[in-house]
Design a protein around this motif. Structure first.
Motif, PDB file in Angstrom:
ATOM      1  N   HIS A  61       5.215  51.051  28.095  1.00  0.00           N
ATOM      2  CA  HIS A  61       5.907  50.400  26.982  1.00  0.00           C
ATOM      3  C   HIS A  61       5.808  51.175  25.665  1.00  0.00           C
ATOM      4  O   HIS A  61       6.496  50.817  24.714  1.00  0.00           O
ATOM      5  CB  HIS A  61       5.362  48.984  26.785  1.00  0.00           C
ATOM      6  N   GLY A  62       4.947  52.164  25.620  1.00  0.00           N
ATOM      7  CA  GLY A  62       4.761  52.905  24.371  1.00  0.00           C
ATOM      8  C   GLY A  62       3.754  52.246  23.462  1.00  0.00           C
ATOM      9  O   GLY A  62       2.838  52.888  22.962  1.00  0.00           O
ATOM     10  N   GLU A  63       3.918  50.951  23.258  1.00  0.00           N
ATOM     11  CA  GLU A  63       2.968  50.155  22.479  1.00  0.00           C
ATOM     12  C   GLU A  63       3.104  48.702  22.889  1.00  0.00           C
ATOM     13  O   GLU A  63       4.143  48.303  23.432  1.00  0.00           O
ATOM     14  CB  GLU A  63       3.191  50.329  20.977  1.00  0.00           C
ATOM     15  N   ALA A  64       2.036  47.926  22.650  1.00  0.00           N
ATOM     16  CA  ALA A  64       2.075  46.524  23.067  1.00  0.00           C
ATOM     17  C   ALA A  64       0.984  45.732  22.351  1.00  0.00           C
ATOM     18  O   ALA A  64      -0.072  46.274  22.022  1.00  0.00           O
ATOM     19  CB  ALA A  64       1.889  46.406  24.582  1.00  0.00           C
ATOM     20  N   THR A  87      -1.364  47.237  12.618  1.00  0.00           N
ATOM     21  CA  THR A  87      -1.208  45.794  12.440  1.00  0.00           C
ATOM     22  C   THR A  87       0.223  45.509  12.025  1.00  0.00           C
ATOM     23  O   THR A  87       0.729  46.101  11.073  1.00  0.00           O
ATOM     24  CB  THR A  87      -2.184  45.264  11.377  1.00  0.00           C
ATOM     25  N   ARG A  88       0.867  44.598  12.761  1.00  0.00           N
ATOM     26  CA  ARG A  88       2.226  44.177  12.474  1.00  0.00           C
ATOM     27  C   ARG A  88       2.290  42.658  12.570  1.00  0.00           C
ATOM     28  O   ARG A  88       1.943  42.110  13.607  1.00  0.00           O
ATOM     29  CB  ARG A  88       3.191  44.785  13.493  1.00  0.00           C
ATOM     30  N   ALA A  89       2.738  42.041  11.512  1.00  0.00           N
ATOM     31  CA  ALA A  89       2.866  40.575  11.490  1.00  0.00           C
ATOM     32  C   ALA A  89       1.560  39.918  11.940  1.00  0.00           C
ATOM     33  O   ALA A  89       1.555  39.006  12.764  1.00  0.00           O
ATOM     34  CB  ALA A  89       4.043  40.113  12.347  1.00  0.00           C
ATOM     35  N   ARG A  90       0.474  40.392  11.411  1.00  0.00           N
ATOM     36  CA  ARG A  90      -0.877  39.882  11.673  1.00  0.00           C
ATOM     37  C   ARG A  90      -1.313  40.015  13.136  1.00  0.00           C
ATOM     38  O   ARG A  90      -2.194  39.306  13.594  1.00  0.00           O
ATOM     39  CB  ARG A  90      -1.010  38.426  11.211  1.00  0.00           C
ATOM     40  N   GLN A  91      -0.694  40.918  13.869  1.00  0.00           N
ATOM     41  CA  GLN A  91      -1.090  41.184  15.248  1.00  0.00           C
ATOM     42  C   GLN A  91      -1.407  42.666  15.392  1.00  0.00           C
ATOM     43  O   GLN A  91      -0.747  43.513  14.790  1.00  0.00           O
ATOM     44  CB  GLN A  91       0.030  40.850  16.232  1.00  0.00           C
ATOM     45  N   TYR A  92      -2.400  42.936  16.209  1.00  0.00           N
ATOM     46  CA  TYR A  92      -2.691  44.325  16.542  1.00  0.00           C
ATOM     47  C   TYR A  92      -1.666  44.799  17.568  1.00  0.00           C
ATOM     48  O   TYR A  92      -1.420  44.119  18.565  1.00  0.00           O
ATOM     49  CB  TYR A  92      -4.086  44.477  17.136  1.00  0.00           C
ATOM     50  N   VAL A  93      -1.108  45.960  17.326  1.00  0.00           N
ATOM     51  CA  VAL A  93      -0.186  46.595  18.263  1.00  0.00           C
ATOM     52  C   VAL A  93      -0.867  47.882  18.722  1.00  0.00           C
ATOM     53  O   VAL A  93      -1.150  48.767  17.912  1.00  0.00           O
ATOM     54  CB  VAL A  93       1.176  46.899  17.604  1.00  0.00           C
ATOM     55  N   TYR A  94      -1.154  47.937  20.023  1.00  0.00           N
ATOM     56  CA  TYR A  94      -1.933  49.044  20.583  1.00  0.00           C
ATOM     57  C   TYR A  94      -1.026  50.126  21.138  1.00  0.00           C
ATOM     58  O   TYR A  94       0.064  49.856  21.630  1.00  0.00           O
ATOM     59  CB  TYR A  94      -2.864  48.533  21.688  1.00  0.00           C
TER      60      TYR A  94
END
Length: 133
Positions: A21-24, A61-68
């Protein structure tokens, strides 16, 4: 430097999601793994955090979520894990590893043909590199 020589099956499963997915986010990883594993989001978050400490993944961090995102490629992980296996089980002797694989009895004639082709390519590349120096 990343530490990828000894990753567990579960850690590799998480990385495969990131490679695909590239990131998730944690939720996206949980959902992607759901068909094969039922994991709690807290478990996935803990595993990703540990992989981040080992510099195998990173996050934004995007919209208060970690994106790995994976910091290492699948081929780099394969190379590191095979080198670790070769060192651990065969004292670094690549020929001993190859002999074991061939003697294991699970090699098909098609596999042997592919190995011969790979050996021929490797020999040609070595000859070319010697000619260039």
């Amino acid at each position: 430097m990343t530490d990828t020589a000894q990753l567990t099956d579960l850690q590799l499963a998480l990385l495969r999601v990131l490679w695909t997915h590239g990131e998730a986010t944690v939720a996206q990883v949980v959902e992607a793994l759901r068909p094969e594993r039922e994991l709690a989001p807290t478990t996935v978050a803990t595993l990703l955090s540990r992989l981040e400490k080992r510099r195998v993944v990173s996050h934004t961090t995007r919209a208060r979520q970690y994106v790995y995102r994976a910091r290492v490629s699948e081929s780099a992980v394969r190379a590191s894990m095979v080198a670790g296996l070769t060192d651990t089980l065969f004292g670094g002797d690549v020929a001993a590893l190859m002999s074991h694989l061939l003697d294991a009895g699970s090699v098909s004639p098609g596999d042997l043909d592919r190995v011969r082709t790979l050996i021929a390519r490797a020999e040609a590349a070595l000859e070319k590199s010697h000619d260039d120096t």
